[in-house]
Each structure stands twice: as C-alpha cells, then as structure tokens.
Design a protein around this motif. Structure first.
Motif, PDB file in Angstrom:
ATOM      1  N   GLY A 145       6.553  -3.581  -1.122  1.00 41.66           N
ATOM      2  CA  GLY A 145       5.655  -2.530  -0.645  1.00 41.66           C
ATOM      3  C   GLY A 145       5.459  -2.682   0.848  1.00 41.66           C
ATOM      4  N   ARG A 146       4.404  -2.078   1.364  1.00 40.36           N
ATOM      5  CA  ARG A 146       4.143  -2.208   2.795  1.00 40.36           C
ATOM      6  C   ARG A 146       3.819  -3.661   3.123  1.00 40.36           C
ATOM      7  N   PHE A 147       4.067  -4.036   4.377  1.00 39.74           N
ATOM      8  CA  PHE A 147       3.784  -5.392   4.874  1.00 39.74           C
ATOM      9  C   PHE A 147       4.455  -6.455   4.004  1.00 39.74           C
ATOM     10  N   GLY A 148       5.602  -6.111   3.391  1.00 42.82           N
ATOM     11  CA  GLY A 148       6.357  -7.082   2.590  1.00 42.82           C
ATOM     12  C   GLY A 148       5.668  -7.485   1.297  1.00 42.82           C
ATOM     13  N   ARG A 149       4.662  -6.748   0.868  1.00 40.67           N
ATOM     14  CA  ARG A 149       3.998  -7.088  -0.396  1.00 40.67           C
ATOM     15  C   ARG A 149       4.940  -6.855  -1.571  1.00 40.67           C
ATOM     16  N   ARG A 150       4.702  -7.577  -2.646  1.00 40.47           N
ATOM     17  CA  ARG A 150       5.580  -7.482  -3.807  1.00 40.47           C
ATOM     18  C   ARG A 150       5.304  -6.176  -4.553  1.00 40.47           C
ATOM     19  N   TRP A 151       6.387  -5.524  -4.967  1.00 38.53           N
ATOM     20  CA  TRP A 151       6.255  -4.319  -5.782  1.00 38.53           C
ATOM     21  C   TRP A 151       6.887  -4.594  -7.146  1.00 38.53           C
ATOM     22  N   ALA A 152       6.077  -4.648  -8.195  1.00 38.64           N
ATOM     23  CA  ALA A 152       6.578  -4.952  -9.537  1.00 38.64           C
ATOM     24  C   ALA A 152       7.448  -3.796 -10.023  1.00 38.64           C
ATOM     25  N   SER A 153       8.700  -4.090 -10.406  1.00 41.00           N
ATOM     26  CA  SER A 153       9.646  -3.018 -10.745  1.00 41.00           C
ATOM     27  C   SER A 153      10.456  -3.337 -11.996  1.00 41.00           C
ATOM     28  N   VAL A 200      -3.173  12.047  -3.777  1.00 37.09           N
ATOM     29  CA  VAL A 200      -2.501  11.243  -2.758  1.00 37.09           C
ATOM     30  C   VAL A 200      -3.534  10.444  -1.971  1.00 37.09           C
ATOM     31  N   LYS A 201      -3.176   9.194  -1.689  1.00 34.16           N
ATOM     32  CA  LYS A 201      -4.063   8.364  -0.861  1.00 34.16           C
ATOM     33  C   LYS A 201      -3.314   7.995   0.413  1.00 34.16           C
ATOM     34  N   TRP A 202      -3.860   8.421   1.543  1.00 36.55           N
ATOM     35  CA  TRP A 202      -3.190   8.141   2.821  1.00 36.55           C
ATOM     36  C   TRP A 202      -3.005   6.629   2.980  1.00 36.55           C
ATOM     37  N   PRO A 203      -1.856   6.137   3.454  1.00 37.34           N
ATOM     38  CA  PRO A 203      -0.758   6.976   3.920  1.00 37.34           C
ATOM     39  C   PRO A 203       0.353   7.171   2.891  1.00 37.34           C
ATOM     40  N   ASN A 204       0.389   6.363   1.828  1.00 43.50           N
ATOM     41  CA  ASN A 204       1.654   6.329   1.078  1.00 43.50           C
ATOM     42  C   ASN A 204       1.510   6.222  -0.425  1.00 43.50           C
ATOM     43  N   ASP A 205       0.334   6.435  -0.969  1.00 43.97           N
ATOM     44  CA  ASP A 205       0.161   6.151  -2.398  1.00 43.97           C
ATOM     45  C   ASP A 205      -0.083   7.395  -3.227  1.00 43.97           C
ATOM     46  N   LEU A 206       0.286   7.283  -4.506  1.00 50.56           N
ATOM     47  CA  LEU A 206      -0.041   8.312  -5.499  1.00 50.56           C
ATOM     48  C   LEU A 206      -1.022   7.710  -6.487  1.00 50.56           C
ATOM     49  N   ARG A 239      -6.512   5.088 -10.319  1.00 52.16           N
ATOM     50  CA  ARG A 239      -5.491   4.084 -10.623  1.00 52.16           C
ATOM     51  C   ARG A 239      -4.221   4.423  -9.860  1.00 52.16           C
ATOM     52  N   LYS A 240      -3.504   3.360  -9.460  1.00 50.42           N
ATOM     53  CA  LYS A 240      -2.321   3.602  -8.631  1.00 50.42           C
ATOM     54  C   LYS A 240      -1.103   3.888  -9.507  1.00 50.42           C
ATOM     55  N   LEU A 241      -0.522   5.069  -9.300  1.00 48.36           N
ATOM     56  CA  LEU A 241       0.658   5.489 -10.057  1.00 48.36           C
ATOM     57  C   LEU A 241       1.934   5.084  -9.336  1.00 48.36           C
ATOM     58  N   THR A 274      -3.007  -6.554  -9.634  1.00 42.35           N
ATOM     59  CA  THR A 274      -2.832  -5.711  -8.462  1.00 42.35           C
ATOM     60  C   THR A 274      -4.198  -5.514  -7.809  1.00 42.35           C
ATOM     61  N   SER A 275      -4.177  -5.155  -6.518  1.00 42.58           N
ATOM     62  CA  SER A 275      -5.456  -5.003  -5.819  1.00 42.58           C
ATOM     63  C   SER A 275      -6.249  -3.815  -6.375  1.00 42.58           C
ATOM     64  N   VAL A 276      -5.528  -2.812  -6.876  1.00 38.14           N
ATOM     65  CA  VAL A 276      -6.157  -1.641  -7.509  1.00 38.14           C
ATOM     66  C   VAL A 276      -5.520  -1.543  -8.900  1.00 38.14           C
ATOM     67  N   ILE A 310       7.555   4.732  -8.743  1.00 47.40           N
ATOM     68  CA  ILE A 310       6.563   5.413  -9.600  1.00 47.40           C
ATOM     69  C   ILE A 310       6.603   4.768 -10.983  1.00 47.40           C
ATOM     70  N   ASN A 311       5.436   4.380 -11.471  1.00 47.70           N
ATOM     71  CA  ASN A 311       5.356   3.832 -12.827  1.00 47.70           C
ATOM     72  C   ASN A 311       5.536   4.979 -13.814  1.00 47.70           C
ATOM     73  N   VAL A 312       6.590   4.905 -14.607  1.00 49.82           N
ATOM     74  CA  VAL A 312       6.859   5.983 -15.583  1.00 49.82           C
ATOM     75  C   VAL A 312       6.660   5.436 -16.999  1.00 49.82           C
TER      76      VAL A 312
END
Ligand code: ATP
Ligand code: BTN
Length: 254
Positions: free
Chosen positions: A52-60, A105-111, A116-118, A151-153, A141-143
């Motif tokens: 994710g941003r700032f090199g944070r881990r994105w679970a995929s 949408v949550k500025w700058p880059n989230d849905l 809850r973060k989608l 997660t933080s949120v 996108i979590n499908v």
C-alpha cells in the motif's frame, strides 16, 4: 447500442493474468521501463508482497481483485493527483451501479463501505521535468477473499456485503470498462466531472485528524482542489494537502 467512447473503452486494455506475483505494481514497473504500451494490465490471483502507500503491507490472498494498469497520460505532472481521484470515483460508481453496494471514497486513495475499507489505489509514476513517462495505478479490492484481521481500519469485501460469491471475471469486466471510460473522459473533458462526483461520494467527515511524518493536527475539510488536493482549514489558515496521510476520525468534541 454502444457509443464510440464505450467501444474505445473496451479496446484500451491488454490483459495478462498470473497465478502468483510478488506485486502487480512491481511487475508492471519493469514492463513500463522497457516501453510497454499504455493500457497494459497485470492481474495476479494472489500477491505475496502486495503493498500500500508508504510501503505498507497489502494483504492479497486468492479471491480478491489485485491488478495494475499502465497509463501514459499526456498531462503535466502536477495533475497526476487527479488520476487517483478519477479512478476511485469511477470504481465506486461502477460497483454501486452493478452490485448496489454503497461504496464511498476516502481521500486520497481508498474505497469504503459503511466505515469499512473495501480497497485502495496505489499510484506510482516516473516523470521527466515536464512529462509523465509512465503512471501505474495499482488497485486492490476485496471481492471473495478472506479479510485481513489486523488492519488499522476494519476491512470488508463485496462478497461480505452481498452475502454471496461474486464472479471475479465479471468484476474485472465492470471495473476495467468503467476505468477506461472515465480515464478517457478525464483526458478529453478535464477533472471537473470527477471533482463533482467526489463531493457526492466522499466519506470524509467534516473534521479530520491529519497525520504526516512531521506533524499531526486537526482540520476542517473544505473540498477538493482542481489538482486533486484536499483543501482544509487549520484554525485561520487554509492549506492544500497532497501526499500527507489523512486519518478518518472525528475531532473530539471540545
Ligand atoms: P488507512 O487504510 O489506515 O486509512 P491508508 O489508506 O493511507 O490508511 P494504505 O497504506 O493506503 O493506508 O493501505 C495499507 C493499509 O491497509 C495497511 O496498513 C492495512 O491496515 C490495510 N490493509 C492491508 N490489506 C488490506 C486489505 N486487503 N483490505 C483492507 N485493508 C487492508
Ligand atoms: C492502499 O494503500 O490503500 C492501496 C492498496 C493498493 C493495493 C494494490 S493490489 C494491486 C497493486 N499491487 C500492489 O502491490 N499494490 C496494489
């Protein structure tokens, strides 16, 4: 009948699908640097080092939509911030229309869906002083995937919201079609349509806490600038935020 814009929208993308990649953004970056054309799309069924941003881990894990698209927009580099907004708004609207899920949408880059973060969008680019050489929009996108716990949120997925499994191929069809249409609209018409849509879809509260590496302060949200920056008021001062982190939390009542 399909309009010319819609037909062009379908032709923009050239897709490659992989079972595993470390990160679709990383893979596409190498292709971009070797001259791959605009419209190249990399999809991974699973990422082992999604970021994710700032090199944070994105679970995929398997079941999610993890993909990156390569753009070479003929716009000044100062306008690059508009692209994340155009894409977030485009995806939110497409998912609302097709699956009736109230995506914001949550500025700058989230849905988001109901706090809850989608999903999110990670923009990376390379530019010379006046020109964007390449811009990669990495979209997660979590499908149907299992959601990360720490997660933080809190996270959500389309399948959690709907209570059933979603056809991932249909998801990509819907998402890529909307992205192509709105990217082309941005290039021909400019940013105003997305800025208006953003105001309707934004889930930012009126008062936010802003965090950057150097400071933390509370601010009132005034709107979005013509370059996609967040306009806030801090006391008597109006400021435009570019890449600082904005956390979605209400200011404590005084
Ligand atoms: P935040 O999501 O905390 O508001 P942010 O949007 O700036 O901040 P990013 O760096 O853009 O955060 O996204 C990475 C963050 O998203 C991680 O720190 C983690 O908390 C969360 N996350 C990681 N994987 C997922 C996922 N699959 N679904 C939802 N959230 C995730
Ligand atoms: C965010 O921080 O909210 C954005 C997350 C972006 C994740 C996507 S998944 C596809 C692409 N590849 C990556 O490593 N990250 C992006």
């Amino acid at each position: 009948m399909r309009t010319v814009g819609e037909m062009r929208a379908r032709r923009l993308w050239k897709l490659s699908v992989f079972e595993h990649l470390s990160s679709t953004n990383e893979y596409l970056r190498h292709l971009a640097e070797s001259g791959a054309p605009e419209g190249t799309v990399i999809i991974a069924r699973e990422q082992t080092a999604g970021k994710g941003r700032f090199g944070r881990r994105w679970a995929s894990p398997k079941g999610g939509a993890w993909f990156s698209v390569l753009l070479r927009p003929p716009i000044p580099v100062e306008q690059a911030g508009c692209i994340a907004i155009v894409m977030a708004v485009s995806l939110a609207r497409a998912l609302r229309e097709r699956w009736s899920v109230p995506v914001g949408v949550k500025w700058p880059n989230d849905l988001y869906v109901r706090e809850r973060k989608l999903g999110g969008i990670l923009i990376e680019l390379s530019s010379s002083p006046r020109k964007i050489e390449w811009l990669i929009a990495g979209i997660g996108i979590n499908v149907n995937n299992i959601l990360p716990q720490e997660t933080s949120v809190p996270a959500t997925s389309l399948s959690c919201e709907l209570g059933r499994v979603i056809d991932l191929e249909e998801f990509f069809d819907v998402a890529l079609h909307a992205l192509a249409r709105d990217y082309e609209r941005f290039l021909t018409e400019g940013f105003e349509f997305a800025r208006e849509e953003w105001s309707r879809l934004s889930v930012l509260p009126a008062h936010i806490i802003v965090e950057s590496s150097a400071e933390r302060f509370s601010a009132d949200v005034l709107g979005l600038s013509p370059l996609g920056k967040l306009i806030v008021r801090i006391g008597e001062t109006v400021r435009e935020l570019a890449s600082e982190e904005v956390t979605l939390c209400q200011r404590q009542p005084s």
